[in-house]
Design a protein around this motif. Structure first.
Motif, PDB file in Angstrom:
ATOM      1  N   LEU A  96       0.823  -1.209   0.000  1.00  0.00           N
ATOM      2  CA  LEU A  96       0.000   0.000   0.000  1.00  0.00           C
ATOM      3  C   LEU A  96       0.859   1.262   0.000  1.00  0.00           C
ATOM      4  CD1 LEU A  96      -2.839  -1.067   2.448  1.00  0.00           C
ATOM      5  CD2 LEU A  96      -2.987  -0.787  -0.025  1.00  0.00           C
ATOM      6  N   LEU A  97       1.974   1.228   0.724  1.00  0.00           N
ATOM      7  CA  LEU A  97       2.876   2.382   0.711  1.00  0.00           C
ATOM      8  C   LEU A  97       3.475   2.586  -0.677  1.00  0.00           C
ATOM      9  CD1 LEU A  97       4.779   1.977   4.107  1.00  0.00           C
ATOM     10  CD2 LEU A  97       3.093   3.714   3.521  1.00  0.00           C
ATOM     11  N   ASP A  98       3.718   1.498  -1.403  1.00  0.00           N
ATOM     12  CA  ASP A  98       4.269   1.614  -2.756  1.00  0.00           C
ATOM     13  C   ASP A  98       3.328   2.325  -3.714  1.00  0.00           C
ATOM     14  OD1 ASP A  98       6.668   0.448  -2.148  1.00  0.00           O
ATOM     15  OD2 ASP A  98       6.101  -1.555  -2.837  1.00  0.00           O
ATOM     16  N   ILE A  99       2.033   2.246  -3.459  1.00  0.00           N
ATOM     17  CA  ILE A  99       1.083   2.952  -4.332  1.00  0.00           C
ATOM     18  C   ILE A  99       0.558   4.221  -3.650  1.00  0.00           C
ATOM     19  CG2 ILE A  99       0.442   0.931  -5.676  1.00  0.00           C
ATOM     20  CD1 ILE A  99      -2.053   0.650  -3.970  1.00  0.00           C
ATOM     21  N   ASP A 100       1.368   4.744  -2.744  1.00  0.00           N
ATOM     22  CA  ASP A 100       1.122   6.032  -2.070  1.00  0.00           C
ATOM     23  C   ASP A 100      -0.144   6.058  -1.224  1.00  0.00           C
ATOM     24  OD1 ASP A 100       3.446   7.060  -3.047  1.00  0.00           O
ATOM     25  OD2 ASP A 100       2.518   7.989  -4.810  1.00  0.00           O
ATOM     26  N   ILE A 101      -0.467   4.958  -0.597  1.00  0.00           N
ATOM     27  CA  ILE A 101      -1.570   4.927   0.360  1.00  0.00           C
ATOM     28  C   ILE A 101      -0.952   4.813   1.751  1.00  0.00           C
ATOM     29  CG2 ILE A 101      -3.557   3.617   1.196  1.00  0.00           C
ATOM     30  CD1 ILE A 101      -4.037   2.735  -1.688  1.00  0.00           C
ATOM     31  N   GLY A 102      -1.226   5.772   2.604  1.00  0.00           N
ATOM     32  CA  GLY A 102      -0.708   5.752   3.965  1.00  0.00           C
ATOM     33  C   GLY A 102       0.685   6.328   4.096  1.00  0.00           C
ATOM     34  N   ILE A 103       1.035   7.275   3.250  1.00  0.00           N
ATOM     35  CA  ILE A 103       2.375   7.852   3.257  1.00  0.00           C
ATOM     36  C   ILE A 103       2.562   8.883   4.365  1.00  0.00           C
ATOM     37  CG2 ILE A 103       3.884   9.391   1.898  1.00  0.00           C
ATOM     38  CD1 ILE A 103       4.102   6.604   0.975  1.00  0.00           C
ATOM     39  N   GLY A 104       1.505   9.554   4.771  1.00  0.00           N
ATOM     40  CA  GLY A 104       1.613  10.596   5.796  1.00  0.00           C
ATOM     41  C   GLY A 104       2.166  10.066   7.107  1.00  0.00           C
ATOM     42  N   ARG A 105       2.764  10.951   7.872  1.00  0.00           N
ATOM     43  CA  ARG A 105       3.425  10.549   9.113  1.00  0.00           C
ATOM     44  C   ARG A 105       2.462   9.884  10.104  1.00  0.00           C
ATOM     45  NH1 ARG A 105       7.066  14.567  12.538  1.00  0.00           N
ATOM     46  NH2 ARG A 105       8.705  13.710  11.233  1.00  0.00           N
ATOM     47  N   THR A 106       1.324  10.510  10.348  1.00  0.00           N
ATOM     48  CA  THR A 106       0.393   9.935  11.324  1.00  0.00           C
ATOM     49  C   THR A 106      -0.241   8.655  10.792  1.00  0.00           C
ATOM     50  OG1 THR A 106      -1.388  11.354  10.513  1.00  0.00           O
ATOM     51  CG2 THR A 106      -0.128  12.152  12.390  1.00  0.00           C
ATOM     52  N   THR A 107      -0.555   8.617   9.501  1.00  0.00           N
ATOM     53  CA  THR A 107      -1.132   7.406   8.926  1.00  0.00           C
ATOM     54  C   THR A 107      -0.117   6.269   8.919  1.00  0.00           C
ATOM     55  OG1 THR A 107      -2.447   8.829   7.496  1.00  0.00           O
ATOM     56  CG2 THR A 107      -2.395   6.500   6.949  1.00  0.00           C
ATOM     57  N   ALA A 108       1.130   6.572   8.606  1.00  0.00           N
ATOM     58  CA  ALA A 108       2.179   5.541   8.598  1.00  0.00           C
ATOM     59  C   ALA A 108       2.417   4.998  10.001  1.00  0.00           C
ATOM     60  CB  ALA A 108       3.467   6.107   8.016  1.00  0.00           C
ATOM     61  N   ARG A 109       2.414   5.892  10.977  1.00  0.00           N
ATOM     62  CA  ARG A 109       2.593   5.443  12.372  1.00  0.00           C
ATOM     63  C   ARG A 109       1.424   4.568  12.810  1.00  0.00           C
ATOM     64  NH1 ARG A 109       5.277   7.265  17.143  1.00  0.00           N
ATOM     65  NH2 ARG A 109       6.435   8.722  15.849  1.00  0.00           N
ATOM     66  N   ARG A 110       0.226   4.991  12.474  1.00  0.00           N
ATOM     67  CA  ARG A 110      -0.967   4.238  12.849  1.00  0.00           C
ATOM     68  C   ARG A 110      -0.986   2.867  12.168  1.00  0.00           C
ATOM     69  NH1 ARG A 110      -5.231   7.818  11.441  1.00  0.00           N
ATOM     70  NH2 ARG A 110      -4.398   9.097  13.107  1.00  0.00           N
ATOM     71  N   SER A 111      -0.630   2.821  10.896  1.00  0.00           N
ATOM     72  CA  SER A 111      -0.639   1.542  10.191  1.00  0.00           C
ATOM     73  C   SER A 111       0.455   0.617  10.709  1.00  0.00           C
ATOM     74  CB  SER A 111      -0.501   1.750   8.686  1.00  0.00           C
ATOM     75  OG  SER A 111       0.774   2.252   8.343  1.00  0.00           O
ATOM     76  N   ALA A 112       1.595   1.173  11.124  1.00  0.00           N
ATOM     77  CA  ALA A 112       2.659   0.341  11.695  1.00  0.00           C
ATOM     78  C   ALA A 112       2.208  -0.267  13.021  1.00  0.00           C
ATOM     79  CB  ALA A 112       3.927   1.164  11.882  1.00  0.00           C
TER      80      ALA A 112
END
Length: 132
Positions: A96-112
């Motif tokens: 999903l990150l490869d297709i630019d979904i969830g790239i933002g800092r808060t979204t990336a932290r939440r998804s991790a």
């Protein structure tokens, strides 16, 4: 034109204090994704040996069954179930990150954080469903 004398900075660290370094959840997820991949790769050899042993005949099947009973095999199965679940969820996150979904800092932290929690829950559920 002469070069100026460059004085080294006196504010450099004297030693690296590993207790003061705090990794963000994204880094922990990335490191765990790599470690779980290596663990699953290393598990292929004993799994292949047990599979070949089980196919060698009734005696080999019994010996393979005995090797898979007991607490050491249960712990190995738990580690592999946790590894599989985490690696699956982290891999989906990276796709999903490869297709630019969830790239933002808060979204990336939440998804991790979601990957780590879901990986543990799914791994325990997989282990409980197959082993217990």
């Amino acid at each position: 034109m002469p070069l100026k004398d460059h004085k080294p900075s006196t504010k450099r660290p004297v030693f690296l204090d590993l207790h003061r370094i705090h990794f963000p959840p994204q880094a922990i997820t990335s490191i765990a994704h790599r470690l779980t991949g290596v663990l699953m790769l290393l598990a292929i050899l004993p799994a292949t040996w047990l599979f070949a042993l089980s196919l060698s005949g009734p005696g080999g099947f019994a010996r393979a069954g005995e090797a898979l009973t007991g607490w050491p095999a249960g712990i190995a199965a738990l580690l592999l179930a946790l590894s599989l679940a985490h690696h699956l969820f982290a891999g989906i996150r990276y796709l999903l990150l490869d297709i630019d979904i969830g790239i933002g800092r808060t979204t990336a932290r939440r998804s991790a954080l979601w990957v780590m929690g879901a990986g543990v829950l799914a791994g325990l559920g997989l282990w409980w469903g197959l082993w217990a």
